[in-house]
Write a protein that holds these residues in place. Structure first.
Motif, mmCIF file in Angstrom:
data_model
loop_
_atom_site.group_PDB
_atom_site.id
_atom_site.type_symbol
_atom_site.label_atom_id
_atom_site.label_comp_id
_atom_site.label_asym_id
_atom_site.label_seq_id
_atom_site.Cartn_x
_atom_site.Cartn_y
_atom_site.Cartn_z
ATOM 1 N N GLN A 72 30.066 -17.479 28.062
ATOM 2 C CA GLN A 72 30.266 -16.103 27.629
ATOM 3 C C GLN A 72 29.033 -15.277 27.992
ATOM 4 O OE1 GLN A 72 31.159 -16.129 23.465
ATOM 5 N NE2 GLN A 72 33.143 -17.138 23.719
ATOM 6 N N VAL A 73 29.268 -14.122 28.600
ATOM 7 C CA VAL A 73 28.172 -13.292 29.098
ATOM 8 C C VAL A 73 28.297 -11.887 28.529
ATOM 9 C CG1 VAL A 73 27.015 -12.370 31.135
ATOM 10 C CG2 VAL A 73 28.104 -14.618 31.238
ATOM 11 N N SER A 74 27.176 -11.333 28.057
ATOM 12 C CA SER A 74 27.144 -9.943 27.614
ATOM 13 C C SER A 74 25.849 -9.305 28.101
ATOM 14 C CB SER A 74 27.251 -9.838 26.092
ATOM 15 O OG SER A 74 26.157 -10.503 25.480
ATOM 16 N N VAL A 75 25.857 -7.994 28.245
ATOM 17 C CA VAL A 75 24.704 -7.277 28.800
ATOM 18 C C VAL A 75 24.286 -6.169 27.848
ATOM 19 C CG1 VAL A 75 23.807 -5.923 30.730
ATOM 20 C CG2 VAL A 75 25.475 -7.743 31.154
ATOM 21 N N GLU A 76 22.979 -6.080 27.585
ATOM 22 C CA GLU A 76 22.406 -4.974 26.823
ATOM 23 C C GLU A 76 21.517 -4.158 27.750
ATOM 24 O OE1 GLU A 76 20.237 -6.409 23.502
ATOM 25 O OE2 GLU A 76 22.018 -7.105 22.406
ATOM 26 N N THR A 77 21.581 -2.848 27.607
ATOM 27 C CA THR A 77 20.747 -1.954 28.407
ATOM 28 C C THR A 77 19.478 -1.619 27.641
ATOM 29 O OG1 THR A 77 22.668 -0.992 29.503
ATOM 30 C CG2 THR A 77 20.614 0.267 29.588
ATOM 31 N N GLY A 78 18.332 -1.912 28.244
ATOM 32 C CA GLY A 78 17.057 -1.594 27.621
ATOM 33 C C GLY A 78 16.497 -0.288 28.149
ATOM 34 N N ASP A 79 15.187 -0.111 28.036
ATOM 35 C CA ASP A 79 14.541 1.105 28.537
ATOM 36 C C ASP A 79 14.609 1.155 30.058
ATOM 37 O OD1 ASP A 79 13.901 1.792 25.952
ATOM 38 O OD2 ASP A 79 11.906 0.888 26.032
ATOM 39 N N GLY A 80 14.958 2.300 30.585
ATOM 40 C CA GLY A 80 14.966 2.484 32.034
ATOM 41 C C GLY A 80 15.895 1.524 32.735
ATOM 42 N N LEU A 81 15.295 0.702 33.609
ATOM 43 C CA LEU A 81 16.081 -0.220 34.430
ATOM 44 C C LEU A 81 16.147 -1.618 33.825
ATOM 45 C CD1 LEU A 81 14.603 0.846 37.889
ATOM 46 C CD2 LEU A 81 16.830 1.490 36.953
ATOM 47 N N THR A 82 15.651 -1.787 32.593
ATOM 48 C CA THR A 82 15.630 -3.107 31.972
ATOM 49 C C THR A 82 17.021 -3.500 31.464
ATOM 50 O OG1 THR A 82 13.334 -2.799 31.283
ATOM 51 C CG2 THR A 82 14.583 -4.529 30.180
ATOM 52 N N ARG A 83 17.387 -4.736 31.699
ATOM 53 C CA ARG A 83 18.653 -5.277 31.197
ATOM 54 C C ARG A 83 18.376 -6.611 30.501
ATOM 55 N NH1 ARG A 83 19.278 -0.927 32.548
ATOM 56 N NH2 ARG A 83 20.885 0.023 33.908
ATOM 57 N N ARG A 84 19.163 -6.884 29.420
ATOM 58 C CA ARG A 84 19.086 -8.162 28.710
ATOM 59 C C ARG A 84 20.447 -8.834 28.843
ATOM 60 N NH1 ARG A 84 15.389 -9.400 24.833
ATOM 61 N NH2 ARG A 84 17.020 -10.171 23.419
ATOM 62 N N LEU A 85 20.440 -9.932 29.535
ATOM 63 C CA LEU A 85 21.670 -10.678 29.799
ATOM 64 C C LEU A 85 21.748 -11.842 28.809
ATOM 65 C CD1 LEU A 85 24.030 -10.840 31.963
ATOM 66 C CD2 LEU A 85 22.629 -12.591 33.072
ATOM 67 N N LYS A 86 22.751 -11.813 27.936
ATOM 68 C CA LYS A 86 22.932 -12.881 26.964
ATOM 69 C C LYS A 86 24.021 -13.825 27.464
ATOM 70 C CE LYS A 86 21.448 -10.371 22.846
ATOM 71 N NZ LYS A 86 21.788 -10.007 21.432
ATOM 72 N N VAL A 87 23.676 -15.106 27.529
ATOM 73 C CA VAL A 87 24.597 -16.102 28.062
ATOM 74 C C VAL A 87 24.760 -17.235 27.051
ATOM 75 C CG1 VAL A 87 25.097 -17.692 29.956
ATOM 76 C CG2 VAL A 87 23.843 -15.559 30.397
ATOM 77 N N GLU A 88 26.008 -17.497 26.641
ATOM 78 C CA GLU A 88 26.314 -18.637 25.780
ATOM 79 C C GLU A 88 26.972 -19.713 26.626
ATOM 80 O OE1 GLU A 88 28.071 -18.292 22.004
ATOM 81 O OE2 GLU A 88 27.043 -16.417 21.487
ATOM 82 N N LEU A 89 26.372 -20.890 26.620
ATOM 83 C CA LEU A 89 26.849 -21.992 27.445
ATOM 84 C C LEU A 89 27.885 -22.823 26.681
ATOM 85 C CD1 LEU A 89 23.353 -23.064 28.794
ATOM 86 C CD2 LEU A 89 25.086 -21.754 30.035
ATOM 87 N N PRO A 90 28.800 -23.473 27.401
ATOM 88 C CA PRO A 90 29.828 -24.286 26.748
ATOM 89 C C PRO A 90 29.219 -25.507 26.050
ATOM 90 C CG PRO A 90 29.992 -24.442 29.133
ATOM 91 C CD PRO A 90 28.985 -23.405 28.847
ATOM 92 N N THR A 91 29.357 -25.545 24.738
ATOM 93 C CA THR A 91 28.735 -26.604 23.931
ATOM 94 C C THR A 91 29.231 -27.989 24.312
ATOM 95 O OG1 THR A 91 28.473 -25.073 22.093
ATOM 96 C CG2 THR A 91 28.361 -27.423 21.581
ATOM 97 N N GLU A 92 30.558 -28.138 24.439
ATOM 98 C CA GLU A 92 31.124 -29.458 24.703
ATOM 99 C C GLU A 92 30.576 -30.055 25.997
ATOM 100 O OE1 GLU A 92 32.884 -31.256 22.744
ATOM 101 O OE2 GLU A 92 32.946 -29.699 21.187
ATOM 102 N N GLU A 93 30.497 -29.242 27.049
ATOM 103 C CA GLU A 93 30.010 -29.742 28.342
ATOM 104 C C GLU A 93 28.574 -30.244 28.226
ATOM 105 O OE1 GLU A 93 30.405 -27.065 31.546
ATOM 106 O OE2 GLU A 93 32.556 -26.749 31.293
ATOM 107 N N ILE A 94 27.747 -29.492 27.512
ATOM 108 C CA ILE A 94 26.340 -29.876 27.392
ATOM 109 C C ILE A 94 26.196 -31.155 26.588
ATOM 110 C CG2 ILE A 94 24.133 -29.197 26.349
ATOM 111 C CD1 ILE A 94 24.697 -26.351 27.193
#
Length: 430
Positions: free
Chosen positions: A2-24
């Motif tokens: 699962q991927v989501s994106v937050e917009t920070g100041d200016g050109l900054t981006r925060r990419l949040k990634v949740e990995l599949p628990t079962e696979e890991i």
């Protein structure tokens, strides 16, 4: 994933990634089982160590190993899904909650700005129009004489244009400083190669004189610890020499490749070189104006990561130019920051012009550019072969040709007027 994106100041981006628990967790278990066959622990035969003990001893390290691999593998995919264009390497912050069985991370980075090219309608620039004169030829020959001047010792006080050999000892705030002491140093009065005001205070000195010189380092002095500070120098003048210029005779002329020493042929060669220089300077002047115009019409934010990379590149270039003389000199980021921001912005804008207009350098034009560069060398064919023998070398020529295409594209969209100026004015503009 699962991927989501937050917009920070200016050109900054925060990419949040949740990995599949079962696979890991399945991969962790698989690796532990594989290790169980070879791990040796006191009191257990090989391959007989209980999984409970293996998980206790090696579970955390195995979990971090698998997690790190999944981060590295998933980041490019997450970027593609989010349709982002990172401008540099991300800062990765793990977000693990083992009790909740969550494996996630946050990647923070800057993105390349979206460049929407503005219309250039109504804009204009002035193209220098220069007529070479015999006076320009005379002035160039005079500069060549200056370059080959000899120095003769004189028994008089120093004047502007003379060369002095001196010893000096400088102090700042009453203390010696690095580079503030010199022996047998040659100073040409009026050349402007020393701290402003230093050379002028030696006018009127004679061999054997000792002088006290008071100056201030410029605010922009590369060595930050000295910038803007007053300094006092004790200077001992050892010799005073006056320049002796060579006559423009056959001996002088043959030094420039005119073997028969013919003056008219020499002047014709000088004029030909000036004509080539005039073309190059006009081209550079027009190109600079086009780039200024593109920047003015398309103001954009630039990623600090790219600016920092360009600052470092410019610093390395200056250090190479300074050679051994640059050792120990501090070259702060501020010295290069404005130029770096300009270069990064132009790179992004020019790239968008190329893309939007499908500009591409043809093989014939690239060949012509290489041949034009090679023409000024004694063995043009060797220079041509040099470029075509290496793809990276040829790529530098392709980049220059592509910039020329951008300039031509812009000139077709704006009003261009001719501005009559002298050759000396043209040279001073660069």
């Amino acid at each position: 994933m699962q991927v989501s994106v937050e917009t920070g100041d200016g050109l900054t981006r925060r990419l949040k990634v949740e990995l599949p628990t079962e696979e890991i967790e399945q991969e962790i278990e698989k690796r532990l089982q594989n290790h169980a066959r070879s791990i040796r622990l006191p009191g257990f035969r090989p391959g007989k160590v209980p999984m409970r003990l293996l998980r206790q001893r090696y579970g955390d390290s195995m979990r971090l190993e698998v997690f790190s691999e999944r981060v590295e593998a998933s980041y490019p995919q997450a970027i593609a899904e989010s349709e982002l264009r990172p401008a540099g390497r991300p800062e990765i912050e793990p977000d693990l909650d083992l009790a909740a069985r969550r494996y996630a991370y946050v990647a923070e980075f800057e993105v390349l700005p979206d460049v929407e090219l503005a219309s250039l309608e109504g804009r204009s620039l002035a193209r220098p129009q220069v007529d070479l004169t015999e006076a320009d030829v005379d002035e160039t020959i005079e500069r060549l004489r200056q370059q080959r001047k000899r120095w003769e010792s004189v028994e008089r006080t120093a004047e502007t244009g003379d060369r002095l050999t001196v010893d000096f000892d400088g102090q700042v705030d009453g203390e010696p400083f690095e580079g503030g002491r010199g022996e047998e140093v040659r100073i040409e009065i009026g050349a402007g190669r020393f701290i402003p005001g230093f050379e002028d205070q030696l006018i009127g000195a004679s061999a054997g004189d000792e002088r006290s010189v008071q100056v201030s380092f410029p605010e922009t002095y590369p060595q930050a610890s000295l910038a803007g500070k007053p300094a006092a120098f004790k200077v001992k003048v050892k010799t005073v020499e006056a320049p002796s210029l060579p006559e423009v005779d056959a001996e002088f002329i043959t030094e420039f490749g005119v073997n028969d020493g013919d003056l008219e042929r020499f002047r014709a060669d000088v004029r030909a070189n000036l004509e080539r220089e005039r073309s190059e300077r006009i081209k550079a002047r027009v190109k600079n104006q086009v780039m200024d115009l593109l920047l003015e019409a398309n103001p954009i934010s630039v990623p600090s990561a790219l600016v920092a990379r360009e600052v470092e590149s410019l610093r390395q270039q200056m250090q190479q130019q300074l050679g051994g003389g640059g050792a120990g000199i501090e070259l702060p980021d501020e010295l290069f920051a404005d130029n770096a921001r300009r270069r990064v912005a132009l790179g992004l804008i020019v790239g968008e012009v190329v893309k939007a207009n499908a500009l591409s350098p043809g093989a014939d034009r690239i060949r012509s550019a290489v041949e034009e560069t090679a023409a000024s060398y004694d063995d043009p064919k060797a220079v041509i072969d040099y470029y075509y023998a290496d793809r990276e070398r040829l790529a530098t020529v392709e980049s220059m040709v592509l910039e020329d295409l951008v300039v031509e594209h812009v000139l077709d969209q704006i009003e261009v007027t001719d501005e009559p100026i002298s050759f000396s004015e043209l040279a001073s503009q660069q």
